[in-house]
Design a protein around this motif. Structure first.
Motif, PDB file in Angstrom:
ATOM      1  N   PRO A 149      46.880  34.856  34.627  1.00 38.70           N
ATOM      2  CA  PRO A 149      48.109  35.609  34.877  1.00 38.70           C
ATOM      3  C   PRO A 149      47.969  37.043  34.364  1.00 38.70           C
ATOM      4  CG  PRO A 149      48.399  34.121  33.012  1.00 38.70           C
ATOM      5  CD  PRO A 149      46.996  33.947  33.495  1.00 38.70           C
ATOM      6  N   VAL A 150      48.366  38.006  35.194  1.00 41.26           N
ATOM      7  CA  VAL A 150      48.315  39.412  34.781  1.00 41.26           C
ATOM      8  C   VAL A 150      49.677  40.055  35.026  1.00 41.26           C
ATOM      9  CG1 VAL A 150      45.832  39.630  35.180  1.00 41.26           C
ATOM     10  CG2 VAL A 150      47.396  40.246  36.989  1.00 41.26           C
ATOM     11  N   SER A 151      50.020  41.007  34.162  1.00 39.69           N
ATOM     12  CA  SER A 151      51.353  41.606  34.220  1.00 39.69           C
ATOM     13  C   SER A 151      51.389  43.002  34.804  1.00 39.69           C
ATOM     14  CB  SER A 151      51.970  41.641  32.818  1.00 39.69           C
ATOM     15  OG  SER A 151      51.171  42.455  31.975  1.00 39.69           O
ATOM     16  N   GLY A 152      50.235  43.582  35.083  1.00 43.37           N
ATOM     17  CA  GLY A 152      50.251  44.947  35.594  1.00 43.37           C
ATOM     18  C   GLY A 152      49.076  45.240  36.506  1.00 43.37           C
ATOM     19  N   LEU A 153      49.195  46.342  37.204  1.00 42.69           N
ATOM     20  CA  LEU A 153      48.165  46.748  38.154  1.00 42.69           C
ATOM     21  C   LEU A 153      46.832  47.007  37.466  1.00 42.69           C
ATOM     22  CD1 LEU A 153      47.397  47.484  41.055  1.00 42.69           C
ATOM     23  CD2 LEU A 153      48.178  49.810  40.565  1.00 42.69           C
ATOM     24  N   GLN A 154      46.859  47.653  36.317  1.00 43.78           N
ATOM     25  CA  GLN A 154      45.606  47.962  35.627  1.00 43.78           C
ATOM     26  C   GLN A 154      44.860  46.691  35.215  1.00 43.78           C
ATOM     27  OE1 GLN A 154      44.323  51.089  35.538  1.00 43.78           O
ATOM     28  NE2 GLN A 154      42.502  49.960  34.939  1.00 43.78           N
ATOM     29  N   GLU A 155      45.595  45.688  34.759  1.00 36.77           N
ATOM     30  CA  GLU A 155      44.964  44.404  34.419  1.00 36.77           C
ATOM     31  C   GLU A 155      44.313  43.777  35.643  1.00 36.77           C
ATOM     32  OE1 GLU A 155      47.028  41.606  31.395  1.00 36.77           O
ATOM     33  OE2 GLU A 155      48.621  42.778  32.354  1.00 36.77           O
ATOM     34  N   LEU A 156      45.020  43.803  36.760  1.00 36.73           N
ATOM     35  CA  LEU A 156      44.478  43.249  38.002  1.00 36.73           C
ATOM     36  C   LEU A 156      43.187  43.968  38.382  1.00 36.73           C
ATOM     37  CD1 LEU A 156      46.289  42.174  41.175  1.00 36.73           C
ATOM     38  CD2 LEU A 156      44.540  43.891  41.379  1.00 36.73           C
ATOM     39  N   LEU A 157      43.220  45.288  38.378  1.00 44.39           N
ATOM     40  CA  LEU A 157      42.046  46.077  38.763  1.00 44.39           C
ATOM     41  C   LEU A 157      40.865  45.813  37.824  1.00 44.39           C
ATOM     42  CD1 LEU A 157      43.782  49.458  39.647  1.00 44.39           C
ATOM     43  CD2 LEU A 157      42.940  47.711  41.228  1.00 44.39           C
ATOM     44  N   THR A 158      41.136  45.709  36.535  1.00 41.10           N
ATOM     45  CA  THR A 158      40.071  45.468  35.556  1.00 41.10           C
ATOM     46  C   THR A 158      39.428  44.097  35.773  1.00 41.10           C
ATOM     47  OG1 THR A 158      41.177  46.883  33.936  1.00 41.10           O
ATOM     48  CG2 THR A 158      39.544  45.330  33.091  1.00 41.10           C
ATOM     49  N   LEU A 159      40.246  43.066  35.938  1.00 36.46           N
ATOM     50  CA  LEU A 159      39.693  41.722  36.147  1.00 36.46           C
ATOM     51  C   LEU A 159      38.890  41.629  37.440  1.00 36.46           C
ATOM     52  CD1 LEU A 159      42.542  39.339  34.958  1.00 36.46           C
ATOM     53  CD2 LEU A 159      40.289  39.649  33.933  1.00 36.46           C
ATOM     54  N   VAL A 160      39.357  42.288  38.482  1.00 37.65           N
ATOM     55  CA  VAL A 160      38.644  42.245  39.758  1.00 37.65           C
ATOM     56  C   VAL A 160      37.347  43.036  39.662  1.00 37.65           C
ATOM     57  CG1 VAL A 160      38.733  42.970  42.180  1.00 37.65           C
ATOM     58  CG2 VAL A 160      40.698  41.818  41.148  1.00 37.65           C
ATOM     59  N   GLU A 161      37.416  44.212  39.060  1.00 37.74           N
ATOM     60  CA  GLU A 161      36.234  45.080  38.995  1.00 37.74           C
ATOM     61  C   GLU A 161      35.144  44.531  38.086  1.00 37.74           C
ATOM     62  OE1 GLU A 161      35.011  49.651  37.765  1.00 37.74           O
ATOM     63  OE2 GLU A 161      37.108  49.158  38.114  1.00 37.74           O
ATOM     64  N   TYR A 162      35.522  43.976  36.955  1.00 37.07           N
ATOM     65  CA  TYR A 162      34.529  43.539  35.973  1.00 37.07           C
ATOM     66  C   TYR A 162      34.305  42.029  35.956  1.00 37.07           C
ATOM     67  CZ  TYR A 162      34.889  48.307  34.350  1.00 37.07           C
ATOM     68  OH  TYR A 162      34.882  49.675  34.302  1.00 37.07           O
ATOM     69  N   GLY A 163      34.921  41.311  36.878  1.00 37.16           N
ATOM     70  CA  GLY A 163      34.751  39.865  36.932  1.00 37.16           C
ATOM     71  C   GLY A 163      33.336  39.489  37.351  1.00 37.16           C
ATOM     72  N   SER A 164      32.814  38.447  36.738  1.00 35.18           N
ATOM     73  CA  SER A 164      31.452  38.023  37.054  1.00 35.18           C
ATOM     74  C   SER A 164      31.393  37.205  38.339  1.00 35.18           C
ATOM     75  CB  SER A 164      30.881  37.197  35.896  1.00 35.18           C
ATOM     76  OG  SER A 164      31.692  36.063  35.665  1.00 35.18           O
ATOM     77  N   GLU A 165      32.515  36.622  38.742  1.00 28.66           N
ATOM     78  CA  GLU A 165      32.566  35.865  39.986  1.00 28.66           C
ATOM     79  C   GLU A 165      33.883  36.179  40.692  1.00 28.66           C
ATOM     80  OE1 GLU A 165      33.484  31.473  39.443  1.00 28.66           O
ATOM     81  OE2 GLU A 165      32.837  31.995  37.415  1.00 28.66           O
ATOM     82  N   PRO A 166      33.905  36.036  42.013  1.00 26.20           N
ATOM     83  CA  PRO A 166      35.120  36.368  42.770  1.00 26.20           C
ATOM     84  C   PRO A 166      36.282  35.429  42.461  1.00 26.20           C
ATOM     85  CG  PRO A 166      33.234  36.084  44.238  1.00 26.20           C
ATOM     86  CD  PRO A 166      32.804  35.647  42.877  1.00 26.20           C
ATOM     87  N   PHE A 167      37.480  35.921  42.695  1.00 27.41           N
ATOM     88  CA  PHE A 167      38.669  35.073  42.620  1.00 27.41           C
ATOM     89  C   PHE A 167      38.829  34.416  43.979  1.00 27.41           C
ATOM     90  CE2 PHE A 167      39.626  37.642  38.948  1.00 27.41           C
ATOM     91  CZ  PHE A 167      40.241  36.741  38.104  1.00 27.41           C
ATOM     92  N   ASP A 168      39.109  33.125  43.965  1.00 32.14           N
ATOM     93  CA  ASP A 168      39.317  32.402  45.214  1.00 32.14           C
ATOM     94  C   ASP A 168      40.674  32.734  45.816  1.00 32.14           C
ATOM     95  OD1 ASP A 168      36.879  30.653  45.338  1.00 32.14           O
ATOM     96  OD2 ASP A 168      37.645  30.153  43.339  1.00 32.14           O
ATOM     97  N   LEU A 169      41.640  33.064  44.957  1.00 33.19           N
ATOM     98  CA  LEU A 169      42.981  33.400  45.423  1.00 33.19           C
ATOM     99  C   LEU A 169      43.634  34.350  44.435  1.00 33.19           C
ATOM    100  CD1 LEU A 169      45.529  32.916  47.226  1.00 33.19           C
ATOM    101  CD2 LEU A 169      46.040  30.952  45.759  1.00 33.19           C
ATOM    102  N   VAL A 170      44.272  35.373  44.977  1.00 35.37           N
ATOM    103  CA  VAL A 170      45.140  36.224  44.175  1.00 35.37           C
ATOM    104  C   VAL A 170      46.528  36.143  44.802  1.00 35.37           C
ATOM    105  CG1 VAL A 170      44.557  38.358  45.421  1.00 35.37           C
ATOM    106  CG2 VAL A 170      45.525  38.503  43.143  1.00 35.37           C
ATOM    107  N   VAL A 171      47.522  35.840  43.956  1.00 29.97           N
ATOM    108  CA  VAL A 171      48.915  35.777  44.382  1.00 29.97           C
ATOM    109  C   VAL A 171      49.606  36.926  43.672  1.00 29.97           C
ATOM    110  CG1 VAL A 171      51.013  34.374  44.413  1.00 29.97           C
ATOM    111  CG2 VAL A 171      48.778  33.279  44.637  1.00 29.97           C
ATOM    112  N   VAL A 172      50.067  37.911  44.447  1.00 29.37           N
ATOM    113  CA  VAL A 172      50.548  39.154  43.849  1.00 29.37           C
ATOM    114  C   VAL A 172      51.894  39.565  44.433  1.00 29.37           C
ATOM    115  CG1 VAL A 172      49.186  40.548  45.467  1.00 29.37           C
ATOM    116  CG2 VAL A 172      49.907  41.559  43.315  1.00 29.37           C
TER     117      VAL A 172
END
Length: 144
Positions: A35-58
């Motif tokens: 769970p993320v509360s802001g745009l910057q958190e979302l961008l950081t997790l997506v950019e620096y994640g080691s594997e893709p997210f199967d689903l993002v609900v935003v």
């Protein structure tokens, strides 16, 4: 059985919405949720994640005009499927959705269990066949 390895991100500024959505996913057997509360958190997790997210609900209001969520999601290989909810009716673009079948738009203020279950049937079809055996003959019949 649901695929417990699926990575799901829930992005909404309202804590109660994030908790409600996480609970609805947990009811379906999905527990690998960020769970993320802001745009910057979302961008950081997506950019620096080691594997893709199967689903993002935003929530569509998360970006607040700072970023075009549709284009970001469509063009990002780290996001396999997405649901953008709370979209204004005028903002629905069938052309954007047609470019990527994993993109789902909803005008609902907050998705309910039925809409998330329907979404997960498309993302995790084996889980729906096992938990809803009455669907199995229909899917086999279409396979050819």
């Amino acid at each position: 059985m649901p695929n417990k390895a699926l990575r799901i991100m829930i992005a909404d500024t309202q804590h109660a919405h994030r908790m409600r959505l996480e609970h609805l996913f947990n009811q379906q057997g999905y527990f690998r949720i960020a769970p993320v509360s802001g745009l910057q958190e979302l961008l950081t997790l997506v950019e620096y994640g080691s594997e893709p997210f199967d689903l993002v609900v935003v929530n569509a209001g998360l970006a607040n005009g700072a970023l075009n969520l549709h284009d970001f999601i469509l063009d990002n290989p780290q996001l396999r499927h997405a649901m953008i909810y709370n979209t204004p009716q005028v903002g629905l673009s069938s052309a954007a959705v047609a470019r990527r079948p994993g993109m789902h738009l909803s005008t609902a203020q907050l998705p309910d269990l039925a809409s998330l279950a329907s979404l997960m049937e498309r993302i995790d079809p084996q889980a729906s066949e096992l938990t809803r055996p009455w669907l199995r003959p229909l899917r086999q019949g279409h396979a050819g």
